[in-house]
Design a protein around this motif. Structure first.
Motif, PDB file in Angstrom:
ATOM      1  N   LEU A 155      49.688  40.122  39.218  1.00  0.00           N
ATOM      2  CA  LEU A 155      50.037  40.084  37.799  1.00  0.00           C
ATOM      3  C   LEU A 155      48.903  39.428  37.006  1.00  0.00           C
ATOM      4  O   LEU A 155      48.488  38.311  37.291  1.00  0.00           O
ATOM      5  CB  LEU A 155      51.338  39.304  37.600  1.00  0.00           C
ATOM      6  CG  LEU A 155      51.855  39.230  36.166  1.00  0.00           C
ATOM      7  CD1 LEU A 155      52.182  40.627  35.643  1.00  0.00           C
ATOM      8  CD2 LEU A 155      53.081  38.325  36.094  1.00  0.00           C
ATOM      9  N   GLY A 156      48.380  40.169  36.018  1.00  0.00           N
ATOM     10  CA  GLY A 156      47.348  39.621  35.153  1.00  0.00           C
ATOM     11  C   GLY A 156      45.996  39.462  35.804  1.00  0.00           C
ATOM     12  O   GLY A 156      45.111  38.821  35.231  1.00  0.00           O
ATOM     13  N   ARG A 157      45.792  40.033  37.006  1.00  0.00           N
ATOM     14  CA  ARG A 157      44.506  39.905  37.705  1.00  0.00           C
ATOM     15  C   ARG A 157      43.999  41.286  38.105  1.00  0.00           C
ATOM     16  O   ARG A 157      43.973  41.637  39.288  1.00  0.00           O
ATOM     17  CB  ARG A 157      44.663  39.018  38.945  1.00  0.00           C
ATOM     18  CG  ARG A 157      44.979  37.563  38.667  1.00  0.00           C
ATOM     19  CD  ARG A 157      43.795  36.863  37.991  1.00  0.00           C
ATOM     20  NE  ARG A 157      42.554  37.037  38.722  1.00  0.00           N
ATOM     21  CZ  ARG A 157      42.174  36.258  39.754  1.00  0.00           C
ATOM     22  NH1 ARG A 157      42.968  35.292  40.166  1.00  0.00           N
ATOM     23  NH2 ARG A 157      41.006  36.464  40.342  1.00  0.00           N
ATOM     24  N   PRO A 158      43.601  42.104  37.159  1.00  0.00           N
ATOM     25  CA  PRO A 158      43.129  43.458  37.508  1.00  0.00           C
ATOM     26  C   PRO A 158      41.890  43.450  38.395  1.00  0.00           C
ATOM     27  O   PRO A 158      41.701  44.347  39.206  1.00  0.00           O
ATOM     28  CB  PRO A 158      42.842  44.098  36.148  1.00  0.00           C
ATOM     29  CG  PRO A 158      42.616  42.937  35.216  1.00  0.00           C
ATOM     30  CD  PRO A 158      43.527  41.854  35.695  1.00  0.00           C
ATOM     31  N   ASP A 159      41.009  42.446  38.239  1.00  0.00           N
ATOM     32  CA  ASP A 159      39.799  42.367  39.055  1.00  0.00           C
ATOM     33  C   ASP A 159      40.143  42.135  40.518  1.00  0.00           C
ATOM     34  O   ASP A 159      39.627  42.809  41.425  1.00  0.00           O
ATOM     35  CB  ASP A 159      38.881  41.258  38.542  1.00  0.00           C
ATOM     36  CG  ASP A 159      39.599  39.911  38.430  1.00  0.00           C
ATOM     37  OD1 ASP A 159      40.853  39.904  38.365  1.00  0.00           O
ATOM     38  OD2 ASP A 159      38.916  38.871  38.419  1.00  0.00           O
ATOM     39  N   LEU A 160      41.043  41.183  40.772  1.00  0.00           N
ATOM     40  CA  LEU A 160      41.433  40.883  42.145  1.00  0.00           C
ATOM     41  C   LEU A 160      42.249  42.037  42.741  1.00  0.00           C
ATOM     42  O   LEU A 160      42.122  42.356  43.926  1.00  0.00           O
ATOM     43  CB  LEU A 160      42.248  39.585  42.189  1.00  0.00           C
ATOM     44  CG  LEU A 160      42.609  39.061  43.581  1.00  0.00           C
ATOM     45  CD1 LEU A 160      41.349  38.806  44.407  1.00  0.00           C
ATOM     46  CD2 LEU A 160      43.443  37.783  43.473  1.00  0.00           C
ATOM     47  N   THR A 161      43.070  42.667  41.908  1.00  0.00           N
ATOM     48  CA  THR A 161      43.846  43.817  42.380  1.00  0.00           C
ATOM     49  C   THR A 161      42.913  44.934  42.832  1.00  0.00           C
ATOM     50  O   THR A 161      43.105  45.538  43.895  1.00  0.00           O
ATOM     51  CB  THR A 161      44.772  44.330  41.267  1.00  0.00           C
ATOM     52  OG1 THR A 161      45.708  43.296  40.923  1.00  0.00           O
ATOM     53  CG2 THR A 161      45.532  45.572  41.713  1.00  0.00           C
TER      54      THR A 161
END
Length: 634
Positions: free
Chosen positions: A118-124
């Motif tokens: 959630l809220g971490r598109p880079d890590l996703t």
């Protein structure tokens, strides 16, 4: 409470109560099956049933499950099969599937996988990657950062974290794999392995364990039955209990520095002339500083020994003794103390002459090398040398085949032979001295596979049978016709590549190193060898104490073997051939899956893929290869 304390507590008392408990689920940390021995001795493995589960938050929370059985106590942490709504793959960094026995990163997919962070598109994007194995659009895999390998029985064995991978002497090593093997030893309760700098710019593997106190040498010998030489710890440290963090996990940063590496105070110096001579040879062959004292319990290979330096050391030892010494001697007796004891037992008169009278010079080098005695009555496996002429590369395979299997190596003689048929005839004669009648079992890696083929063909022509003929990652002889056109300088270049192969690991060039701009076509063999010796010393491939004459002897053996391939015209063979192809490298790009062998065989061909590339197949692929080969031999 921790599983270990639970298991110990459960063992208290005399009688096993009839528990209402039916299931016990383990999770959160790698299970050490050996710690459950007292529980199984008291309750058995049926009621209650113990279940080991592997989980990650990204699946909330379990991924796999496996009932733990009494038979699992001597193994690693088996995590079993994925749950029905999940898929699991062991992949390399390029998302390629890995074969049985090869460690890989666990990738999880399926309907039970989270959508991301959630809220971490880079890590996703970094951890949730497209799933190339799914049949539905948009499917993803989660890169767990955990390591496992698949066993021959289809189970998954957990090995630790990807970030526990280290590189030592050119080998990439998974510390978790060593920890799993160590934890499986009887009496070991918990185990941790670290790579620690030894103060001389080298990293050494250090094993810490708690549980039953035992001799480090006994533990090392037991580990050697499961791990290759380059993965064996150099130092073992026993602790009453391993330090823990506040949340109950092992605190690696709090482990004490091993005194065996931190200080030389515990080194036992040589006690007589023989041990002094051996210690000096260790130092000279390995290129260690002149003031470096060698203790009698220090291991030749822990000090940096390789297949190259072992061959050089044994050659020098043989000249000093004026008696034949097999190259495997240094592998079986790698410390000054153990080697000196062996020499007194097997070369008593010669050992006493060391330092008193010079040797008689080069001795005739026989072709037959016993790699493993095995049990009387079992037919031996004969393994033919590769292009370098040595047979120590088969030592690990021999051990993996089991102590009851006799294994012999067939090495290049001196002076080297220059014709494959003559070579095969010489080796067949040596084989029949040990085993007068067939059926025979013969194997060969690389060039050795071609010689093994010709040996089987000659035995067939003599009315004998070869029921197991194994060729390990070698193209058929027809592919080698171009060897006759190579210049001596080109041969030296190929020789340097073969030396890197013998070295056992990838060579890392020093910072700022540059190869000189030299036109090889202007050099003769001696000039090219001198250049190779200089460069080899600079990059750490060759020991500083190696002399040009010693390198020339190795090169002449290599060159004779390599050129013999060009003049060999193979004839058809009526028996069966088992081709073990390396899963990476040469076999992967061949248009002909039989590597040219299919056109030579009337009796049949079976092909097995094993882990590794051409250079590493006898190390990385040794477990898978040994398992297949055991089945053929039995």
């Amino acid at each position: 409470f921790r599983q270990l304390l639970w298991a110990e507590e459960a063992a208290l008392g005399d009688a096993a109560p009839d528990l209402s408990l039916r299931w016990v689920i383990f999770g959160g940390e790698a299970l050490e099956p050996a710690s459950l021995a007292s529980w199984f001795a008291r309750h058995g493995d049926e009621r209650p049933r113990l279940i080991n589960m592997y989980g990650i938050t990204e699946t909330t929370v379990h991924v796999t499950y496996r009932p733990v059985r009494t038979m699992d106590l001597a193994g690693g942490s088996l995590i079993g099969q994925p749950l029905p709504d999940l898929s699991l793959h062991l992949l390399d960094p390029d998302l390629r599937s890995l074969p049985i026995g090869v460690p890989g990163e666990i990738h999880v997919g399926g309907a039970g996988l989270a959508q991301g962070y959630l809220g971490r598109p880079d890590l996703t994007a970094e951890r949730f990657v497209p799933d190339p194995y799914a049949d539905r659009p948009g499917a993803r895999l989660y890169r767990s950062g955990d390591l496992a390998r698949r066993t021959a029985q289809g189970d998954l064995e957990y090995l630790g974290r990807v970030d526990q991978q280290v590189k030592i002497r050119g080998f990439r090593i998974e510390l978790g794999e060593i920890e799993a093997a160590l934890a499986a030893q009887p009496g070991v309760r918990e185990a941790v392995v670290l790579a620690i700098d030894d103060g001389r710019g080298e990293r050494r593997l250090v094993a810490y364990w708690s549980g039953a106190a035992m001799e480090a040498n006994d533990l090392r010998r037991s580990l050697a039955e499961r791990l290759p030489d380059y993965m064996l710890p150099a130092v073992f440290v026993f602790l009453e209990a391993l330090p823990l963090t506040e949340n109950g996990k092992i605190d690696r940063g709090a482990l004490p520095a091993p005194e065996a590496i931190a200080s030389a105070a515990d080194r036992v110096p040589p006690r007589d002339a023989l041990e002094s001579f051996l210690a000096s040879q260790f130092r000279d062959v390995l290129g260690l500083p002149a003031d470096r004292e060698i203790g009698i319990d220090e291991d030749f290979f822990d000090l940096g020994g390789t297949s190259i330096t072992s061959a050089i050391f044994v050659h020098r030892l043989q000249e000093a003794l004026a008696e034949v010494v097999h190259v495997v001697t240094i592998f079986d007796h790698p410390t000054v103390a153990s080697l000196a004891e062996h020499l007194r037992e097997r070369h008593a008169g010669a050992a006493e002459r060391i330092g008193i009278s010079p040797g008689t010079g080069p001795l005739e080098r026989g072709v037959l090398v016993p790699l493993q005695a095995g049990s009387p009555g079992r037919r031996p496996l004969f393994c033919v040398h590769s292009v370098g002429g040595e047979v120590v590369s088969y030592r690990e395979l021999a051990r993996r085949l089991g102590a009851d299997q006799p294994v012999y190596g067939l090495q290049s003689p001196d002076p080297p032979l220059r014709d494959i048929r003559e070579m095969a005839a010489r080796y067949v004669a040596a084989v029949r001295e040990v085993q007068p009648e067939g059926p025979y079992r013969i194997a060969g890696w690389s060039m050795g596979g071609i010689v093994a083929y010709e040996m089987a063909r000659q035995l067939e022509a003599a009315g004998e049978t070869t029921d197991v003929l194994v060729v390990i990652d070698a193209a058929s002889p027809a592919r080698w016709a171009g060897e006759a056109e190579r210049t001596d300088a080109e041969m030296v270049t190929l020789f340097a590549t073969a030396l890197e192969q013998m070295h056992g690991g990838a060579i890392e060039l020093p910072p700022g190193f540059e190869f000189p701009a030299v036109d090889l076509s202007t050099l003769d063999a001696d000039a090219a060898l001198a250049l190779a010796l200089d460069l080899g010393r600079q990059v750490g491939l060759l020991p500083s104490g190696l002399e040009l004459a010693e390198l020339r002897r190795l090169f002449e053996r290599f060159q004779a073997n390599r050129r013999s391939l060009a003049t060999y015209g193979p004839r058809p063979y009526g028996g069966r051939l088992y081709l073990f192809r390396a899963a990476e490298g040469m076999a992967a790009v061949e248009e002909d899956p039989t590597l040219g062998w299919g056109e030579l065989l009337n009796g049949g061909l079976r092909i097995f893929d094993v882990p590794g590339d051409h250079r590493s197949v006898l190390k990385v692929g040794v477990d898978a290869m040994a398992e297949r080969l055991r089945g053929l031999l039995e």
